[in-house]
Motif scaffolding. Structure first.
Motif, PDB file in Angstrom:
ATOM      1  N   GLU A  14       5.354  -4.767   3.232  1.00  0.00           N
ATOM      2  CA  GLU A  14       5.904  -3.531   2.663  1.00  0.00           C
ATOM      3  C   GLU A  14       5.784  -3.534   1.138  1.00  0.00           C
ATOM      4  N   ASP A  15       6.052  -4.674   0.518  1.00  0.00           N
ATOM      5  CA  ASP A  15       5.928  -4.765  -0.942  1.00  0.00           C
ATOM      6  C   ASP A  15       4.502  -4.471  -1.393  1.00  0.00           C
ATOM      7  N   ARG A  18       3.865  -0.700  -1.118  1.00  0.00           N
ATOM      8  CA  ARG A  18       4.536   0.023  -2.207  1.00  0.00           C
ATOM      9  C   ARG A  18       3.858  -0.235  -3.552  1.00  0.00           C
ATOM     10  N   GLY A  21       1.034   2.273  -4.400  1.00  0.00           N
ATOM     11  CA  GLY A  21       1.483   3.511  -5.025  1.00  0.00           C
ATOM     12  C   GLY A  21       1.897   3.315  -6.469  1.00  0.00           C
ATOM     13  N   ALA A  22       2.577   2.202  -6.740  1.00  0.00           N
ATOM     14  CA  ALA A  22       3.032   1.936  -8.108  1.00  0.00           C
ATOM     15  C   ALA A  22       1.856   1.826  -9.073  1.00  0.00           C
ATOM     16  N   TYR A  25      -1.022   5.614  -7.594  1.00  0.00           N
ATOM     17  CA  TYR A  25      -0.662   6.993  -7.236  1.00  0.00           C
ATOM     18  C   TYR A  25      -1.004   7.937  -8.379  1.00  0.00           C
ATOM     19  N   THR A 148       1.137   7.734   0.889  1.00  0.00           N
ATOM     20  CA  THR A 148       1.357   8.275  -0.453  1.00  0.00           C
ATOM     21  C   THR A 148       2.661   9.065  -0.481  1.00  0.00           C
ATOM     22  N   LEU A 150       5.412   7.987   0.181  1.00  0.00           N
ATOM     23  CA  LEU A 150       6.440   7.131  -0.405  1.00  0.00           C
ATOM     24  C   LEU A 150       6.721   7.508  -1.851  1.00  0.00           C
ATOM     25  N   ASN A 151       5.707   7.975  -2.550  1.00  0.00           N
ATOM     26  CA  ASN A 151       5.836   8.307  -3.968  1.00  0.00           C
ATOM     27  C   ASN A 151       6.022   9.787  -4.224  1.00  0.00           C
ATOM     28  N   SER A 189       7.731   9.682   5.109  1.00  0.00           N
ATOM     29  CA  SER A 189       7.483   8.271   4.808  1.00  0.00           C
ATOM     30  C   SER A 189       8.443   7.368   5.568  1.00  0.00           C
ATOM     31  N   LEU A 193       6.214   4.646   7.647  1.00  0.00           N
ATOM     32  CA  LEU A 193       6.210   3.259   7.183  1.00  0.00           C
ATOM     33  C   LEU A 193       6.539   2.271   8.306  1.00  0.00           C
TER      34      LEU A 193
END
Length: 242
Positions: A14-15, A18, A21-22, A25, A148, A150-151, A189, A193
């Motif tokens: 999961e990290d 994520r 996106g960090a 994105y 995406t 998620l963001n 999301s 996820l």
């Protein structure tokens, strides 16, 4: 000693998703940064609305392709709701309709948006690439590419604030699309996820999921690259209509 190809733990996986996106994105794209800072001209904002609509109208198409890959009624019911979010439960409803109203609030003609006549070649290529990705890949990668979302809620919240502060010439009613997507993005999301985390238990599948999400970020980035490049080539780009 842990093998190089050992699966990541669920938390590590999961990290890594994520982190995509960090890093990648499109909220970090210079065009989006300028949008949030209130630096876009009327022409630039209209060009973005016009070209982003080509992506918006294809969202239910790619979601229909994803839905067809699922082998249980529960999964199909869940994903069908995404199609309805954009196509609407009835005429005059849904995200596509709300985007058309955004265009009208920004001074664009509905029939021009629907014709697609002003969509840039680079945008068509990016959007077609995403649709074909969902058509040709399995459910894991197709669903992973959707993450995406998620963001998206944070981006939408910032966008609403930027439009209300800097682009007051747009009727606030035209921002309904962004407002709806804050909650929808969180829900989508939250559903997608766990599917990806459950389906990718070995390292190879985990890496495929990360690559799929990276690809989707690149699609969104390429769309903005095309819009920004068109502005640089337009001698009137930095002059608003009289």
């Amino acid at each position: 000693m842990v093998a190089d190809d050992a699966p990541w733990t669920r938390a590590e996986f999961e990290d890594r998703l994520r982190a995509v996106g960090a890093r990648h994105y499109h909220d970090r794209h210079p065009f989006n940064v300028r949008m949030n800072e209130g630096l876009l001209t009327v022409r630039e904002l209209r060009r973005w609305i016009t070209n982003r609509f080509d992506y918006q109208r294809h969202i239910p198409v790619k979601d229909a392709l994803i839905t067809a890959k699922f082998d249980t009624p529960a999964l199909r019911r869940m994903w069908l709701r995404r199609i309805q979010d954009h196509d609407g439960a009835a005429e005059g409803d849904g995200g596509i309709e709300r985007w058309l109203r955004l265009g009208e609030a920004a001074g664009l003609r509905r029939d021009t948006l629907l014709s697609g006549a002003d969509v840039l070649p680079g945008v068509r290529l990016a959007v077609d690439g995403y649709v074909n990705f969902c058509r040709l890949h399995g459910p894991l990668e197709a669903v992973a590419a959707s993450l995406t979302e998620l963001n998206a809620p944070e981006l939408m919240s910032r966008r609403i604030a930027a439009f209300e502060q800097h682009y007051t010439w747009i009727d606030p009613a035209g921002l309904a699309y962004f407002r709806a997507r804050v909650a929808q993005g969180r829900r989508d999301s939250d559903e997608a996820l766990p599917l990806v985390l459950d389906w990718a238990r070995d390292r190879a599948r985990q890496e495929k999921a990360v690559a799929a999400l990276t690809f989707k970020c690149q699609v969104l980035w390429a769309l903005l690259d095309a819009v920004e490049a068109a502005g640089r080539l337009d001698p009137t780009a930095h002059r608003d209509p009289a």
